[in-house]
Each structure stands twice: as structure tokens, then as C-alpha cells.
Design a protein around this motif. Structure first.
Motif, mmCIF file in Angstrom:
data_model
loop_
_atom_site.group_PDB
_atom_site.id
_atom_site.type_symbol
_atom_site.label_atom_id
_atom_site.label_comp_id
_atom_site.label_asym_id
_atom_site.label_seq_id
_atom_site.Cartn_x
_atom_site.Cartn_y
_atom_site.Cartn_z
ATOM 1 N N LYS A 182 0.827 -1.190 0.000
ATOM 2 C CA LYS A 182 0.000 0.000 0.000
ATOM 3 C C LYS A 182 0.869 1.250 0.000
ATOM 4 C CE LYS A 182 -3.959 2.132 2.280
ATOM 5 N NZ LYS A 182 -4.947 2.027 3.380
ATOM 6 N N PRO A 183 0.700 2.127 -0.988
ATOM 7 C CA PRO A 183 1.542 3.338 -1.041
ATOM 8 C C PRO A 183 1.144 4.362 0.015
ATOM 9 C CG PRO A 183 -0.113 3.396 -2.776
ATOM 10 C CD PRO A 183 -0.244 2.048 -2.116
ATOM 11 N N ILE A 184 2.052 5.262 0.293
ATOM 12 C CA ILE A 184 1.731 6.396 1.165
ATOM 13 C C ILE A 184 0.708 7.285 0.465
ATOM 14 C CG2 ILE A 184 2.668 8.473 2.257
ATOM 15 C CD1 ILE A 184 5.321 6.990 2.540
ATOM 16 N N HIS A 185 -0.296 7.702 1.200
ATOM 17 C CA HIS A 185 -1.331 8.560 0.620
ATOM 18 C C HIS A 185 -0.871 10.021 0.711
ATOM 19 C CE1 HIS A 185 -5.085 9.880 -0.845
ATOM 20 N NE2 HIS A 185 -5.671 10.143 0.313
ATOM 21 N N PRO A 186 -0.541 10.653 -0.431
ATOM 22 C CA PRO A 186 0.007 12.012 -0.392
ATOM 23 C C PRO A 186 -0.887 13.020 0.319
ATOM 24 C CG PRO A 186 0.306 11.057 -2.568
ATOM 25 C CD PRO A 186 -0.592 10.130 -1.803
ATOM 26 N N CYS A 187 -2.198 12.811 0.281
ATOM 27 C CA CYS A 187 -3.103 13.771 0.916
ATOM 28 C C CYS A 187 -2.902 13.826 2.429
ATOM 29 C CB CYS A 187 -4.551 13.431 0.587
ATOM 30 S SG CYS A 187 -4.935 13.493 -1.180
ATOM 31 N N ASP A 188 -2.436 12.721 3.003
ATOM 32 C CA ASP A 188 -2.191 12.703 4.443
ATOM 33 C C ASP A 188 -1.028 13.619 4.831
ATOM 34 O OD1 ASP A 188 -4.222 10.877 4.763
ATOM 35 O OD2 ASP A 188 -2.910 9.130 4.767
ATOM 36 N N LEU A 189 -0.162 13.909 3.852
ATOM 37 C CA LEU A 189 1.024 14.727 4.124
ATOM 38 C C LEU A 189 0.860 16.170 3.646
ATOM 39 C CD1 LEU A 189 3.699 12.131 2.902
ATOM 40 C CD2 LEU A 189 2.763 12.397 5.210
ATOM 41 N N CYS A 190 -0.304 16.471 3.101
ATOM 42 C CA CYS A 190 -0.511 17.775 2.461
ATOM 43 C C CYS A 190 -1.015 18.797 3.470
ATOM 44 C CB CYS A 190 -1.507 17.634 1.312
ATOM 45 S SG CYS A 190 -1.807 19.165 0.402
ATOM 46 N N ASP A 191 -0.284 19.904 3.610
ATOM 47 C CA ASP A 191 -0.698 20.994 4.488
ATOM 48 C C ASP A 191 -1.613 21.961 3.729
ATOM 49 O OD1 ASP A 191 0.778 20.092 6.669
ATOM 50 O OD2 ASP A 191 2.584 21.142 6.007
ATOM 51 N N GLY A 192 -2.680 22.312 4.340
ATOM 52 C CA GLY A 192 -3.526 23.360 3.775
ATOM 53 C C GLY A 192 -4.569 22.894 2.803
ATOM 54 N N LYS A 193 -4.374 21.713 2.216
ATOM 55 C CA LYS A 193 -5.330 21.174 1.246
ATOM 56 C C LYS A 193 -5.775 22.248 0.242
ATOM 57 C CE LYS A 193 -5.750 17.051 3.256
ATOM 58 N NZ LYS A 193 -4.671 17.171 4.278
ATOM 59 N N PRO A 194 -4.840 22.721 -0.626
ATOM 60 C CA PRO A 194 -5.213 23.791 -1.564
ATOM 61 C C PRO A 194 -6.356 23.406 -2.493
ATOM 62 C CG PRO A 194 -3.112 22.783 -2.172
ATOM 63 C CD PRO A 194 -3.439 22.284 -0.805
ATOM 64 N N CYS A 195 -6.549 22.118 -2.727
ATOM 65 C CA CYS A 195 -7.646 21.700 -3.601
ATOM 66 C C CYS A 195 -9.001 22.106 -3.040
ATOM 67 C CB CYS A 195 -7.598 20.184 -3.828
ATOM 68 S SG CYS A 195 -7.810 19.188 -2.336
ATOM 69 N N LEU A 196 -9.097 22.246 -1.704
ATOM 70 C CA LEU A 196 -10.372 22.590 -1.082
ATOM 71 C C LEU A 196 -10.566 24.093 -0.924
ATOM 72 C CD1 LEU A 196 -10.670 19.862 1.702
ATOM 73 C CD2 LEU A 196 -11.805 19.940 -0.534
ATOM 74 N N ASN A 197 -9.561 24.860 -1.310
ATOM 75 C CA ASN A 197 -9.631 26.313 -1.115
ATOM 76 C C ASN A 197 -9.550 27.092 -2.413
ATOM 77 O OD1 ASN A 197 -9.573 25.979 1.781
ATOM 78 N ND2 ASN A 197 -7.393 25.515 1.573
ATOM 79 N N THR A 198 -9.752 26.405 -3.533
ATOM 80 C CA THR A 198 -9.517 27.028 -4.835
ATOM 81 C C THR A 198 -10.772 27.139 -5.686
ATOM 82 O OG1 THR A 198 -7.291 26.072 -4.785
ATOM 83 C CG2 THR A 198 -8.031 26.930 -6.887
#
Length: 227
Positions: free
Chosen positions: A149-165
Motif C-alpha cells: 500500500k503506497p503512502i497517501h500524499p493527501c495525508d502529508l498535504c498541508d492546507g489542502k489547496p484543492c479545497l480552497n480554490t
């Protein structure tokens, strides 16, 4: 034999800019789609793309078809993946075929991926710039390597820019405002989303080198919004 078969399929798909996206063998007790013989399938291989490697092949094919051909990418995908399926004795099913097959669940199982906050599956290399175009079902079990199972990049993402754009805040945890998104893409203020692709998707920093070119994003946005 499974390795040789899978390598041959991968080579055939590569000639169209498509790739294998992993696979697995079904458990005997689980509900399964029919394989080529009509009996419940025993294995599945997923087919798709990473980046826009398929676009040149699809565009050349499309030049020889009517401009008003409905669902051209699905039609092309069915044609080229179907030829591969015929050669290897598999049954092809497409994401839009009814009854709908659980493609997202299959993808999670085949590649160990997890959804992003946008709902799209996040790939640790390709980011959000990948898709599944079809599945090959087999009557026999195929051998697959053990999946880590790969590391899920979203778990390491600060700020979640996808949700603020998103200009209309179409995305929130577990919710997608489809109607609001479509209305914006179609409307006077939706020029950037129509022509440069979903701004929220573009904001994701993962897999930026695999990002679709503007023409590809505009094509998919037009299909999404029914333009």
C-alpha cells in the motif's frame, strides 16, 4: 504464463498510449462480473492512462470520424481495448457500461490508492492526472505481485489547496456540489474552468509533471458539463 500474458497486454496497450493499472484475482465467494465464458470472472486487469499519453493516438483517430460523434473517447477506448481483449480471450467492460461495475473499488484494490478530498483517487506518482478506461475480465486466475500500500500524499498535504480554490466552493469533505459546479462551468464566469480545467484539481501539487495539457482538460470539462 501470467507474466507473459500481462507483458503482452501492456505492450499492446502502449501502442495506443494506454497502460495497465494493476489487477487482482477475485475470491471464490464474492460477487463477480461475468468473464468471457459467461461464468463469474476469476481475474481482472484494469486499463487506463497516466498523463495524456493517449491523446495523440485518440486525436488522430478522431480526425477520421464525424465531428458530432457522441462520446468519442469512450468509443475509441472501447475499440482499442476491445481489440486487445479479443486477442487474449478476455471480456471488456467499460466504466459506463450497465450495470455499473465498481471501478473505483477495483482500482483501490488493484493499486492500493485512496480518494483525495475531491473524490478522485490520488496516485502517489501521477497525482490526480490519471484515469481508468476499461477492465479486462478473465476466466482464469492470473498471478499478481504482492501489493504494498503506497503512502497517501493527501495525508502529508498541508492546507489542502484543492479545497480552497474552487470559485463556487463545490467541494467539502464527503460532498460534491455537482449542480453548482456544472452551472459555473457553463456560465459567464466559468471561462477558466472550461478552458484550463478544474481549478481545484489544478491546485493539487502532486504529480504536476503528469498534468494534462490545456486542450485535454478543456475536452474533459466540455464532456463533464455537457457543452
Amino acid at each position: 504464463m501470467s507474466g507473459e500474458l500481462i507483458n503482452q497486454i501492456a505492450s499492446d496497450l502502449a501502442s495506443h498510449g494506454l497502460i495497465l493499472r494493476g489487477g487482482f484475482s477475485f475470491a471464490a465467494e464474492e460477487e463477480r462480473a461475468a468473464g468471457p465464458s459467461g461464468a463469474p470472472a476469476r481475474s481482472v486487469l484494469l486499463v487506463g492512462n497516466a498523463g495524456a499519453g493517449y491523446w495523440r493516438h485518440f486525436s488522430l483517430w478522431r480526425e477520421t470520424r464525424p465531428l458530432n460523434l457522441p462520446n468519442p473517447l469512450d468509443t475509441w477506448s472501447r475499440l482499442v481495448i476491445g481489440e486487445v481483449a479479443d486477442r487474449v480471450g478476455a471480456r471488456l467492460i467499460m466504466p459506463n457500461d450497465r450495470p455499473f461495475a465498481p471501478f473505483q473499488q477495483w482500482a483501490i484494490r488493484a493499486e492500493g490508492l485512496a480518494p483525495s478530498p475531491l473524490g478522485l483517487l490520488m496516485h502517489p506518482v501521477y497525482g490526480l492526472w490519471h484515469a481508468y478506461r476499461g477492465a479486462l475480465l478473465f476466466d482464469r486466475e492470473l498471478a499478481f505481485p504482492l501489493l504494498e500500500k503506497p503512502i497517501h500524499p493527501c495525508d502529508l498535504c498541508d492546507g489542502k489547496p484543492c479545497l480552497n480554490t474552487c470559485p463556487v466552493d463545490a467541494f467539502s469533505p464527503g460532498v460534491f456540489d455537482y449542480a453548482g459546479c456544472v452551472a459555473h462551468v457553463r456560465g459567464r464566469m466559468g471561462y477558466a474552468c472550461r478552458n484550463a480545467g478544474c481549478l481545484a484539481r489544478n491546485a493539487c501539487p502532486v504529480g504536476s509533471s503528469w498534468r494534462y495539457p490545456a486542450a485535454v482538460k478543456a475536452f474533459h470539462q466540455a464532456a463533464f458539463a455537457g457543452l
